[in-house]
Design an enzyme around this catalytic site. Sequence first.
Site, mmCIF file in Angstrom:
data_model
loop_
_atom_site.group_PDB
_atom_site.id
_atom_site.type_symbol
_atom_site.label_atom_id
_atom_site.label_comp_id
_atom_site.label_asym_id
_atom_site.label_seq_id
_atom_site.Cartn_x
_atom_site.Cartn_y
_atom_site.Cartn_z
ATOM 1 N N GLU A 124 -18.851 18.803 6.374
ATOM 2 C CA GLU A 124 -19.957 18.184 7.112
ATOM 3 C C GLU A 124 -20.403 16.922 6.418
ATOM 4 O O GLU A 124 -20.264 16.816 5.200
ATOM 5 C CB GLU A 124 -21.173 19.120 7.088
ATOM 6 C CG GLU A 124 -21.184 20.119 8.152
ATOM 7 C CD GLU A 124 -22.591 20.649 8.359
ATOM 8 O OE1 GLU A 124 -23.486 20.379 7.553
ATOM 9 O OE2 GLU A 124 -22.759 21.334 9.355
ATOM 10 N N LYS A 126 -23.060 14.687 4.611
ATOM 11 C CA LYS A 126 -24.268 14.994 3.849
ATOM 12 C C LYS A 126 -25.348 14.012 4.296
ATOM 13 O O LYS A 126 -25.271 12.821 4.018
ATOM 14 C CB LYS A 126 -23.991 14.863 2.359
ATOM 15 C CG LYS A 126 -25.170 15.248 1.485
ATOM 16 C CD LYS A 126 -24.756 15.245 0.025
ATOM 17 C CE LYS A 126 -25.903 15.595 -0.900
ATOM 18 N NZ LYS A 126 -27.127 14.846 -0.663
ATOM 19 N N ASP A 128 -28.692 12.000 4.568
ATOM 20 C CA ASP A 128 -29.591 11.491 3.542
ATOM 21 C C ASP A 128 -31.009 11.499 4.082
ATOM 22 O O ASP A 128 -31.491 10.516 4.630
ATOM 23 C CB ASP A 128 -29.156 10.068 3.164
ATOM 24 C CG ASP A 128 -29.757 9.646 1.842
ATOM 25 O OD1 ASP A 128 -30.400 10.489 1.185
ATOM 26 O OD2 ASP A 128 -29.588 8.482 1.467
ATOM 27 N N TYR A 236 -28.031 22.774 9.557
ATOM 28 C CA TYR A 236 -26.713 23.088 9.034
ATOM 29 C C TYR A 236 -26.602 24.435 8.372
ATOM 30 O O TYR A 236 -25.549 24.800 7.893
ATOM 31 C CB TYR A 236 -26.237 22.002 8.066
ATOM 32 C CG TYR A 236 -27.267 21.612 7.027
ATOM 33 C CD1 TYR A 236 -27.882 20.375 7.091
ATOM 34 C CD2 TYR A 236 -27.627 22.479 6.016
ATOM 35 C CE1 TYR A 236 -28.823 20.008 6.165
ATOM 36 C CE2 TYR A 236 -28.576 22.123 5.080
ATOM 37 C CZ TYR A 236 -29.182 20.887 5.159
ATOM 38 O OH TYR A 236 -30.127 20.531 4.248
ATOM 39 N N LYS A 325 -20.125 13.217 -3.036
ATOM 40 C CA LYS A 325 -20.877 12.019 -2.642
ATOM 41 C C LYS A 325 -19.971 10.792 -2.551
ATOM 42 O O LYS A 325 -18.899 10.750 -3.155
ATOM 43 C CB LYS A 325 -21.993 11.759 -3.652
ATOM 44 C CG LYS A 325 -22.905 12.962 -3.870
ATOM 45 C CD LYS A 325 -24.314 12.723 -3.501
ATOM 46 C CE LYS A 325 -25.062 11.865 -4.468
ATOM 47 N NZ LYS A 325 -26.478 11.706 -4.061
ATOM 48 N N CYS A 419 -45.870 -25.601 -2.882
ATOM 49 C CA CYS A 419 -44.999 -25.099 -1.822
ATOM 50 C C CYS A 419 -43.668 -25.855 -1.875
ATOM 51 O O CYS A 419 -43.656 -27.087 -1.887
ATOM 52 C CB CYS A 419 -45.658 -25.307 -0.462
ATOM 53 S SG CYS A 419 -44.532 -24.951 0.912
ATOM 54 N N CYS A 422 -43.549 -28.220 1.441
ATOM 55 C CA CYS A 422 -44.460 -29.330 1.752
ATOM 56 C C CYS A 422 -45.260 -29.780 0.532
ATOM 57 O O CYS A 422 -46.107 -30.656 0.642
ATOM 58 C CB CYS A 422 -45.396 -28.937 2.894
ATOM 59 S SG CYS A 422 -46.553 -27.649 2.434
ATOM 60 N N CYS A 435 -48.861 -20.715 0.743
ATOM 61 C CA CYS A 435 -49.010 -22.147 0.978
ATOM 62 C C CYS A 435 -50.117 -22.290 2.021
ATOM 63 O O CYS A 435 -49.989 -21.788 3.131
ATOM 64 C CB CYS A 435 -47.708 -22.751 1.514
ATOM 65 S SG CYS A 435 -47.955 -24.391 2.225
ATOM 66 N N CYS A 441 -47.012 -27.409 7.382
ATOM 67 C CA CYS A 441 -45.859 -27.117 6.512
ATOM 68 C C CYS A 441 -44.664 -26.827 7.421
ATOM 69 O O CYS A 441 -44.742 -25.944 8.275
ATOM 70 C CB CYS A 441 -46.194 -25.905 5.639
ATOM 71 S SG CYS A 441 -44.767 -25.196 4.794
HETATM 72 S S1 IVH Z 1 -25.759 22.649 2.747
HETATM 73 C C1 IVH Z 1 -26.988 25.935 -0.418
HETATM 74 N N1 IVH Z 1 -25.196 20.691 4.322
HETATM 75 O O1 IVH Z 1 -28.155 17.781 0.451
HETATM 76 C C2 IVH Z 1 -27.245 24.557 -0.051
HETATM 77 N N2 IVH Z 1 -26.848 20.348 2.636
HETATM 78 O O2 IVH Z 1 -28.401 19.393 -2.746
HETATM 79 C C3 IVH Z 1 -27.085 24.367 1.401
HETATM 80 N N3 IVH Z 1 -27.880 18.126 2.718
HETATM 81 O O3 IVH Z 1 -31.007 19.179 -0.523
HETATM 82 C C4 IVH Z 1 -27.049 22.941 1.694
HETATM 83 N N4 IVH Z 1 -26.725 17.375 4.415
HETATM 84 O O4 IVH Z 1 -30.804 19.284 1.895
HETATM 85 C C5 IVH Z 1 -25.945 21.091 3.280
HETATM 86 N N5 IVH Z 1 -24.641 19.041 5.825
HETATM 87 C C6 IVH Z 1 -25.372 19.453 4.800
HETATM 88 C C7 IVH Z 1 -26.327 18.635 4.177
HETATM 89 C C8 IVH Z 1 -27.041 19.114 3.088
HETATM 90 C C9 IVH Z 1 -27.661 17.098 3.533
HETATM 91 C C10 IVH Z 1 -28.835 18.097 1.615
HETATM 92 C C11 IVH Z 1 -29.534 19.372 1.324
HETATM 93 C C12 IVH Z 1 -29.676 19.426 -0.165
HETATM 94 C C13 IVH Z 1 -28.871 18.280 -0.646
HETATM 95 C C14 IVH Z 1 -27.866 18.725 -1.678
#
Ligand code: IVH
Length: 678
Positions: A124, A126, A128, A236, A325, A419, A422, A435, A441
Site C-alpha cells: 500500500e 504510505k 503522509d 487501511y 520510505k 526598496c 523604487c 516598502c 513602486c
Molecule cells: S499500517 C501496525 N498502512 O504510517 C501499524 N500505516 O508508522 C499499522 N501510515 O503512523 C500501520 N499509510 O499511521 C499503515 N497504508 C498504510 C499507511 C500507514 C500511512 C502511517 C501510520 C503510521 C505510520 C508508520
Amino acid sequence: MRESHGVTRQQPLTAARRRAEQLRDVIRQHDYRYYVVDRPTISDTAYDRLFEELARLEAAYPELITPDSPTQRVAGAPLPAFPAIEHLAPMLSLESVTDADDVRRFDERIHASVRGRTVRYVLEPKFDGLSLEVVYRDGVLLRASTRGDGERGEGVTENVKTIRSVPLRLRGNSVPRLLAVRGEAIMRLDDFRALNERLERDGQPPFANPRNAAAGSIRQLDPRITAQRRLDVFFYDILHMERGPRLADDMRLLQALPAWGLHASPNTRVCSSVDKVVQYHREMERRRDSLEYEIDGIVLKVNDLDLRARLQMTARHPRWALAFKFAPREQETTIEDIVVQVGRSGVLTPVAVLRPVQIGGVTVTRATLHNRDEIARKDLRVGDVVRVIRAGDVIPEIVEHVPARRAHRHRPYIMPARCPECHTSIVQERPFDHCPNGLACPAQLKRTIHHFGSRDALDIRGLGPETVDALVSEGLVRSVADLFTLTHDDLMQVERFADVSATNLLKAIDRARQTPLWRFLHALGIPSVGTRTARDLAEHFGTLDRIQSADEAELMAVPGIGPTVARDVAAFFRRAVNRRVIESCRRRGVRMSRTSVTRRGPLAGKTVVFTGGLESMTREDAEERARARGALTARSVSAETDLVVAGTDPGSKYAKACALGVRVIDEGQFQRLIGAHG
Ligand code: IVH
C-alpha cells in the site's frame, strides 16, 4: 396539516418517515459513490435537491431525525479541549527503512520464522497524514481519536464527523457489533493550496505542508473550521472487531473496508516476492508526483492474519509490517545569492538563489526565506551550504545550513534599507519589512494590477502576470484605472498581442466595468481585506462612498472586522492616491452593485434574516455562516426575504415574516441546513 415554525407538515408521520428513510438511503448511496469509490452517478444539483428535501422533511418532522442522518454532519460548538480516549487496541507504529537491502533482510527474517511457507505481502502507499482511530458501534460512528502515544489519543469525533468520506453509518449487512478502524487523514494538494492561499489572503500564516494542514485541521477546537477544510481519510487496518465476519487475510480485510463504505486506497496490491515489493516501491515513487495527495513511501504487510499473529511484535513495532520510505526529497546545495522580492502590499520577501539542484525530479533554483527573522533564526548566509527540502509541489524550503561547511568569509545577511525596486526607505514591522511607496513602486503596481484582474477580484481573463508586466513596462498602464482606457491600438503596440487577443482582453475589461461592490473592494488589494471581509464591508455599508468615509470605529462595527482590518481599511482610503485611482475608475465607467450572489451552497442567493436569541452561536457568527453558504443577510424582513431564522423570543420580525408568508425556521433547522453542507 400542522405548522411547526412555519414549516408545513403535509403528510402523515408514517409516510414522512418512509420518505425520510428512503432519502437517507439514496443520499448515502450517492455519498458512497462520490467519496469512497469516486464514481458519482448524479449531478450536484440533483444531489442538492435530494438533500434539501430531506432537510425540509426533518425540519417539519424533527422527531424523524436520526443521529446518523446525512443531515447530521453538523459542525458542533467549539470544545474547551480534546478529551483523552483510550484506543480499543494499541495503535502501533512501523519500523521504517529507506534501503531495499533492509527490505530483503525483513523478508528473510519472516521466511526464517515460517519455514518454507509462501509469504504474501499486501502493498500500500504510505499516506503522509495524521493517523486516526474511528470506532463504529452497530454500524454507527461512535467516536474518533488521534493516535496520541499509541495507547490513548485525543478525541476528535466532532471534527472527524465533518469529513465527507467518513461514513456516519456503515453499509452492508455484515456490519460488526463493534469495529475500530485505523486510517490516515490527509488533505489533497489542491485543497491544501487553496487553503494556504485563503490563509495568506486573510493575513494568516500558511501551513508548511499538507500533513500539517490535515493535522492542524483535525486538531481544531472549533469543528466549524474543520468543516471548512476539505479532508479525506484512507482506511487501511482493523484495530478491533467484535461479532464481525471472519477475515483470513489482509486483502480480504481491505476489501471489507469499502464494502462497509470506508474509503480505502485504490492502489493496494498483493505480491509474493521481495522483488515485486521493490518494483512497487519504484513504481509508486515514480507516480508520486502525479497523485493528488502526498505519500512518503509504501507499507508492506504480511497478508495472512494468522501468520501475523504468530509473528507478533518487537517492543514497539509489529514484526509483520514494514514502512519502505522514499528517498527524502531533500538535497544539499549552496546559497549563491539572496534577493528581495516586493509583494503587492509592499512586503519584502527575501528569496535564496540556489545553485540549481535536482530534488525528486525537479530542478530547484530558489527557496523563500520568508522574512528577516527567519533568516536570523536559521542564521543563513550567502555562500552557505544548506539542506533544501521539497514536499509535493510545495515551495522549496531551506531546513538549515550545514555548519561544518561555513567559511569565514560568509557574512550575516543584512536586509536592504531601501526598496530594491523604487529605492524608497523601507519600514520595519516585525517580522516583515515594507516598502511604503504603494502604487508608485513598480513592483507593487504590477502585482496590484495582476491582483485587480484575478479570479476573485474583477476576474479579467487574459490579464496574466506577463501581460501585466508588458503593459506596465510599455508605460501603458500606470494605475489600475488605466486598464479602462486601453485601446486596441495600444495593445497592438505590445509584442505579445495579436488582433484576437487584444480584442478579447478589451472585452474582458469592458465586462469588468459592471461589478459587484465586494469584488471591486477586494480588487483594490487593501491589506488584510480578503474576499470575505470585502463581502462583509460591501454588505454592511452598501456603497463604496460610505466605506470610504467610514472611520475606524464605524468599520469595527461590522461583524467580523477587528481593529487591525479597520485600521488598514481606513488608512487605505485616507491616502489621496488611492482615492484618485478609485475616482478615475468611476469616471471610466466602473459601476458597482451592492449585492452579489454566490452560486453554490444551500442558501445560494437567498436573503436570510435572523431574529431572536441564538443558543449555539452569536448572531454575527450565524450571519457569517449563512453568507459563507451563499446567503445574503439582511437586518429587516421584507417581501425580498427568503428565510427567517427565529431564535428565542423573536420579535416583530417574526410577526412580519409570518404576515408576509416568509419561511421561518428555528436554530436547529438552520444548523442542519448549513452544517449539512459543511
Ligand atoms: S499500517 C501496525 N498502512 O504510517 C501499524 N500505516 O508508522 C499499522 N501510515 O503512523 C500501520 N499509510 O499511521 C499503515 N497504508 C498504510 C499507511 C500507514 C500511512 C502511517 C501510520 C503510521 C505510520 C508508520
